[in-house]
Design an enzyme around this catalytic site. Sequence first.
Site, PDB file in Angstrom:
ATOM      1  N   ASP A 130      -9.719  -4.032  -5.349  1.00 18.10           N
ATOM      2  CA  ASP A 130      -9.457  -3.080  -4.211  1.00 18.10           C
ATOM      3  C   ASP A 130      -9.854  -1.828  -4.639  1.00 18.10           C
ATOM      4  OD1 ASP A 130      -7.654  -1.604  -2.560  1.00 18.10           O
ATOM      5  OD2 ASP A 130      -5.956  -2.655  -3.136  1.00 18.10           O
TER       6      ASP A 130
ATOM      7  N   HIS B  15      -8.114  -5.099  -1.170  1.00 17.00           N
ATOM      8  CA  HIS B  15      -6.888  -4.421  -0.435  1.00 17.00           C
ATOM      9  C   HIS B  15      -5.949  -5.403   0.338  1.00 17.00           C
ATOM     10  CE1 HIS B  15      -4.405  -0.954  -0.050  1.00 17.00           C
ATOM     11  NE2 HIS B  15      -4.276  -1.025   1.129  1.00 17.00           N
TER      12      HIS B  15
ATOM     13  N   SER C  26       0.758  -1.107  -0.008  1.00 16.07           N
ATOM     14  CA  SER C  26       0.025  -0.008   0.133  1.00 16.07           C
ATOM     15  C   SER C  26       0.941   1.301  -0.003  1.00 16.07           C
ATOM     16  CB  SER C  26      -1.044   0.146   1.257  1.00 16.07           C
ATOM     17  OG  SER C  26      -1.987   0.750   1.038  1.00 16.07           O
TER      18      SER C  26
END
Length: 684
Positions: free
Chosen positions: A621, A656, A536
């Site tokens: 995501d 995610h 991320s």
Amino acid sequence: MSSIATPVTPPVARKGDGADPYAWLQERDTSEVLEHLKAENAYLDQNLADQQALRETLFQEIKGRIQETDLSLPSPWGPYLYYTRTTAGDEYARHYRCPRPAGNGCEADESQEQLLLDPNQLAAGGFLSLGTFSISPDHQRLAYSLDTSGDEIYQLFVKELGTGEVRALPFENCDGSMTWANDSQTLFFGELDDTHRPWKLYRHRLGDASATEVFCEPDGRFFLHCGRSSSERQLLLQLGSKTTSEAWVLDADQPQQAFTCLAPREEGHEYDVDHGLLNGQWTWFIRSNQDGINFALYQAPATSIPKRSDWKPLVPHSDTVMLDGLTLNAKALTLSLREGGLPVIEVRPEGLPAYRVQLPDAAYSLYVQDSLEFDSDRIRLRYQSLNRPAQVRQLLLANGEQQVLKQTPVLGEFDADAYVSQRLWATAADGTQIPISLVMRRDRVGQPAPLYLYGYGAYGASLDPWFSHARLSLLDRGVAFAIAHVRGGGELGEAWYRAGKQEHKHNTFGDFIACAEHLIACGVTRADQLVISGGSAGGLLIGAVLNQRPELFRAAIAEVPFVDVLNTMLDPDLPLTVTEYDEWGNPEEPEVYARIKGYAPYENVQAQAYPALLVIAGYNDSRVQYWEAAKWVARLRELKTDANLLLLKTELGAGHGGMSGRYQGLRDVALEYGFVFKVLGLTP
């Protein structure tokens, strides 16, 4: 296996017209995009085909350390003990309760237990993420929410525990939150806007066909969240951006009334509120940064809604100690602090001297896992270190007496003393000392070893050292593991965070490079043995340092990486973009545009040699769109001058957090570790 023929050469993405030649990869669900992503997956399968046996060995090895059938530590609440049980072969833990025994016992009685929820049945082999799991105050109902695709949009359900009847609530675009009022009939839940931001709060009374909007937050920077106070007597509505917050409160016995603002928002003022007892009197507890960036704690009588001028200092601001949070019990206040880069728990029992919790390791993770019931005289702490499995420790609030109630088992041969955990300090370019947490096998100390270096450095998040069953498969094969606690994280307080955001973001990248150089200079590893990893916002870190110092690393892993920063921040219609302005800046401002463009990984790919690279994306995501990874890999393929592996895996059914389910998660780790062994030339 993919139905697409395995390509002999890497997939080459076509270049479109315009300033962003790979923007066409953002055309979700088109056949061209899906075929390209599947071709990349097939290319990865081809290049890692020789590792199938190794990956299966790693999977079985890691699984073999985990006690697959296990019972969580039951938590007492009202007339019941609540707990979960994992069973060998099942991806998810089941949720149970049983009648509570007399005294302080927490032994579950399986003969009287009731199954509350079985996510394995609900998942039916597909993706499943359980959002809220909330028992009503009268213990008659269960409110829960499910995400079945990975896009973090939830369906809401209520189960009658007496009959087993399940009702799906008829609401859409829900954020997954569900908060009970004290009547056990009224639920509050959040709704997402078009950018995936929780922005509206609704009240729903069971049996009604609709819900009533009770709050709307129009400012795109602010997230909305509702919860219950420690006392169980108040409902708390917290609104927050990255720099500013506002709290509203409502008597939990009066859910039909309106929320009342505790202190109107003021730019730069962050605060949160709880409700409990102080010296026998109901009190508001307010953690605020109004007197300094490391926060202080204030009190105000709960006889009314106090003005900000009525807040009285309870714990003053400190320049060296960060007040991270507080836990309230009827006769004790527990402070969660950060000092010297480590978490500290300080307890202030009513009428007794304050004390700090004493622990055995030099670097560790520690937090309050369960405050139990408000009237409880004890709480539970979760403690672990790089070489010590997680423990749940019971803390007697009055005197600090500790008892290890449960330690996460490690099956097979395991000796914590066979591994050495250390805290090192690197020196950044501006002289700042950057902490590093390091673990390796004791028999590898004193000689350069392959090293896996992990980093994040954003949002003030603290990467405290944690234990991993899977990581033992690296350590036992001679690979060391380290965490670079770079600026932008919260390990050394608010100032540490602010020194790695906005116009100071370059510090995050420089700190990580300094940590890598320090580990090489100390003889812990060599550049040709160094693998780096982040996910991320940590993927942004990896992408940036690869552009700046590619020769410093042998390989890199970037999971759901935020690498297309400039284009994402220029699109306010994408989920989370506006809320991120306080973290990265608004590139509509020329100075900010130039700054982000100067470090954005996608924009700064150059015609140079790069290390081997494994990139993981989630097609569903909603936080970091799949195309960020796909576009970055396409540009790397176009420009890089080396023959090192460049692999992209897109999880077409995940978001995610990757694939759901514990066994699938272990297979993902086995894939990653196999890649590490391959590029390092290790033959385990």
